[in-house]
Design an enzyme around this catalytic site. Structure first.
Site, PDB file in Angstrom:
ATOM      1  N   GLN A 137       0.835  -1.202   0.000  1.00  0.00           N
ATOM      2  CA  GLN A 137       0.000   0.000   0.000  1.00  0.00           C
ATOM      3  C   GLN A 137       0.873   1.257   0.000  1.00  0.00           C
ATOM      4  O   GLN A 137       1.671   1.460   0.913  1.00  0.00           O
ATOM      5  CB  GLN A 137      -0.899  -0.011   1.239  1.00  0.00           C
ATOM      6  CG  GLN A 137      -1.822   1.184   1.382  1.00  0.00           C
ATOM      7  CD  GLN A 137      -2.600   1.129   2.683  1.00  0.00           C
ATOM      8  OE1 GLN A 137      -2.043   0.821   3.735  1.00  0.00           O
ATOM      9  NE2 GLN A 137      -3.890   1.392   2.623  1.00  0.00           N
ATOM     10  N   GLY A 138       0.709   2.113  -0.998  1.00  0.00           N
ATOM     11  CA  GLY A 138       1.462   3.358  -1.096  1.00  0.00           C
ATOM     12  C   GLY A 138       0.603   4.552  -0.722  1.00  0.00           C
ATOM     13  O   GLY A 138       0.116   5.268  -1.610  1.00  0.00           O
ATOM     14  N   TYR A 139       0.416   4.770   0.568  1.00  0.00           N
ATOM     15  CA  TYR A 139      -0.399   5.890   1.052  1.00  0.00           C
ATOM     16  C   TYR A 139       0.475   6.959   1.725  1.00  0.00           C
ATOM     17  O   TYR A 139       0.636   8.055   1.229  1.00  0.00           O
ATOM     18  CB  TYR A 139      -1.453   5.396   2.053  1.00  0.00           C
ATOM     19  CG  TYR A 139      -2.736   4.869   1.440  1.00  0.00           C
ATOM     20  CD1 TYR A 139      -2.799   4.433   0.129  1.00  0.00           C
ATOM     21  CD2 TYR A 139      -3.892   4.784   2.197  1.00  0.00           C
ATOM     22  CE1 TYR A 139      -3.977   3.944  -0.415  1.00  0.00           C
ATOM     23  CE2 TYR A 139      -5.082   4.299   1.665  1.00  0.00           C
ATOM     24  CZ  TYR A 139      -5.114   3.873   0.356  1.00  0.00           C
ATOM     25  OH  TYR A 139      -6.288   3.394  -0.170  1.00  0.00           O
ATOM     26  N   SER A 140       1.017   6.638   2.910  1.00  0.00           N
ATOM     27  CA  SER A 140       1.705   7.633   3.738  1.00  0.00           C
ATOM     28  C   SER A 140       2.954   8.187   3.067  1.00  0.00           C
ATOM     29  O   SER A 140       3.645   7.486   2.317  1.00  0.00           O
ATOM     30  CB  SER A 140       2.095   7.014   5.084  1.00  0.00           C
ATOM     31  OG  SER A 140       0.958   6.651   5.824  1.00  0.00           O
ATOM     32  N   SER A 173       4.473  -1.220   4.264  1.00  0.00           N
ATOM     33  CA  SER A 173       4.647  -2.583   4.765  1.00  0.00           C
ATOM     34  C   SER A 173       4.839  -3.570   3.625  1.00  0.00           C
ATOM     35  O   SER A 173       4.028  -3.631   2.699  1.00  0.00           O
ATOM     36  CB  SER A 173       3.427  -2.994   5.598  1.00  0.00           C
ATOM     37  OG  SER A 173       3.246  -2.128   6.682  1.00  0.00           O
ATOM     38  N   GLU A 179     -11.092  -2.346   5.149  1.00  0.00           N
ATOM     39  CA  GLU A 179     -10.054  -2.850   6.050  1.00  0.00           C
ATOM     40  C   GLU A 179     -10.541  -2.848   7.495  1.00  0.00           C
ATOM     41  O   GLU A 179     -10.443  -3.852   8.200  1.00  0.00           O
ATOM     42  CB  GLU A 179      -8.802  -1.990   5.922  1.00  0.00           C
ATOM     43  CG  GLU A 179      -7.688  -2.387   6.883  1.00  0.00           C
ATOM     44  CD  GLU A 179      -6.536  -1.397   6.911  1.00  0.00           C
ATOM     45  OE1 GLU A 179      -5.524  -1.707   7.574  1.00  0.00           O
ATOM     46  OE2 GLU A 179      -6.642  -0.320   6.300  1.00  0.00           O
TER      47      GLU A 179
END
Length: 411
Positions: free
Chosen positions: A129-132, A168, A251
């Site tokens: 996941q590429g969010y933050s 992660s 989620e």
């Protein structure tokens, strides 16, 4: 509230129990009783079997490889797996099976579903996941990673520049779903798109972090002219914020429904730990264990609320932040208790153990000083990842209780 399971789940529960009885060897004590190499081998083989039987995708439509059952059947499956001490897939399935697949089922084009869903189920593609970002964690809408559409002889592509952090499993993944700003002129919640990006390309660099546990799990990901096809945008260009919020709802909704099962399994290990260390008669320890039991029961009823909404066809909303806030704060307390039970023995921390993260989502975790010590360290991060506790409280205050927005503080 009627919390009895309807009759149609009974046959499915029997099916799962029969599978476990057939597959697990005699004397099975849970995946945590295996050494690291054997545990990985078992988990991979077990995942393949679950996928082949449609048990990784119980509630997906049949045309995409699912069983076409309900979320309640998925909860039944999790109950039986936790009792048997076997995992639901591999760690990266959190991002592929749970997050992205459910997002594609709601927002993806037919071509995206037909291409990616079978590859997610088979394990051919693993995801992160590429969010933050360094300057956009809690305030995700402030992200600055940008993507521009270019027209080339071999087709149209998004060209991506920027950085993601706390990613992660990026070092062991094939793909990343990325939130990127595709319209810099729009307000910060608009002009963001949800892109599917292959990691194995020259424009991407992945740098793992070593955690306090000795594991390498989080990563920085740098994009320098990275590329992905123009059609690999989910939910439409500049609509990524809505897609991202939908993913987070899925989620947290799934966690609300299934985490109580896993936390109950963890609590049972904690009680056994107290017996092992001769603390089960200590009145203070007993009182703290009783507190933990009451919190797991509260989580169970919160899960029923989410589950009943699903069965009525309702999408998880901001109220799922209750569950995320509750379980992450609880896990600090239960792992603190484990440390107090073990005393100086809690310092016996082993080296890196990438399969067993020793959180409640590992029903087969070893009941040892090393496992609880590692879990204690990882619990610190639970109040930060997937939305900090402070952010969850703001969401509940503003979007559920209808309180005024928190005033901005001038820098």
């Amino acid at each position: 509230m009627d919390i009895t399971y309807p009759p149609q789940t009974a046959a499915f529960r029997t099916e799962v129990r029969d599978l476990l009885a057939e597959y697990l060897p005699e004397g099975w004590q849970g995946i945590g009783a295996l050494d690291e190499e054997a545990a990985w081998a078992f988990a991979r083989e077990w995942r393949t079997r679950l996928a082949g039987l449609g048990l990784l995708s119980v509630a997906w439509p049949q045309e995409y490889g699912g069983r076409g059952l309900t979320k309640l059947h998925q909860v039944v499956l999790m109950e039986e797996l936790a009792k048997a001490g076997v995992p639901f897939g591999l760690p990266q399935d959190t991002f592929g099976v749970k997050m992205l697949a459910n997002t594609l089922l709601r927002w993806g084009t037919e071509e995206q579903k037909l291409h990616f869903l079978p590859r997610i189920l088979s394990g051919k593609d693993t995801w992160c996941q590429g969010y933050s970002e360094p300057g956009a964690g809690s305030d995700l809408a402030s992200l600055t990673t940008r993507a521009r559409l270019v027209h080339e002889d071999d087709g149209d592509h998004w060209v991506i520049d920027g950085q993601k952090v706390w990613t992660s499993g990026a070092h062991i993944s094939d793909w990343i779903f990325v939130l990127a700003r595709t319209n810099p002129e729009a307000s910060k919640h608009r002009g963001i798109s949800f892109l599917l990006v292959p990691l194995d390309q020259p424009g991407i660099e992945v740098r793992p972090f070593r955690m306090a546990t000795g594991q390498e799990h989080f990563n920085e990901v740098f994009f320098t002219g990275a590329r992905t096809r123009a059609d690999l945008v989910v939910g439409g260009v500049d609509n990524g914020w809505a897609v991202a919020q939908s993913l987070l709802g899925v989620e947290r909704g799934e966690e609300a429904a299934t985490n109580p099962i896993l936390f109950k399994s963890e609590l049972e290990r904690l009680i056994e730990l107290a017996r092992e260390y001769g603390k089960d008669k200590d009145p203070v320890i007993r009182q703290r264990i009783a507190w933990c039991w009451s919190k797991v029961e509260i989580m169970r009823y919160l899960g029923y609320r989410v589950l009943s909404g699903w069965l009525e066809g309702k999408e998880p909303g901001p109220e799922t932040s209750i569950s995320k806030l509750f379980w992450s704060e609880y896990h600090l307390r239960v792992t603190d208790l484990a440390m107090d039970i073990m005393g100086m023995h809690a310092q016996a921390i082993k080296g890196r153990q990438p399969l067993r993260t020793y959180r409640a989502d590992d029903p087969g975790a070893v009941n040892s000083s090393a496992s609880w010590s590692t879990g204690y360290l990882l619990a610190r991060s639970g109040t930060i990842y997937a939305g900090t506790s402070q952010v969850q409280r703001n969401i509940l205050a503003e979007k559920v209780l209808g309180l005024p927005r928190e005033p901005k503080i001038a820098s």
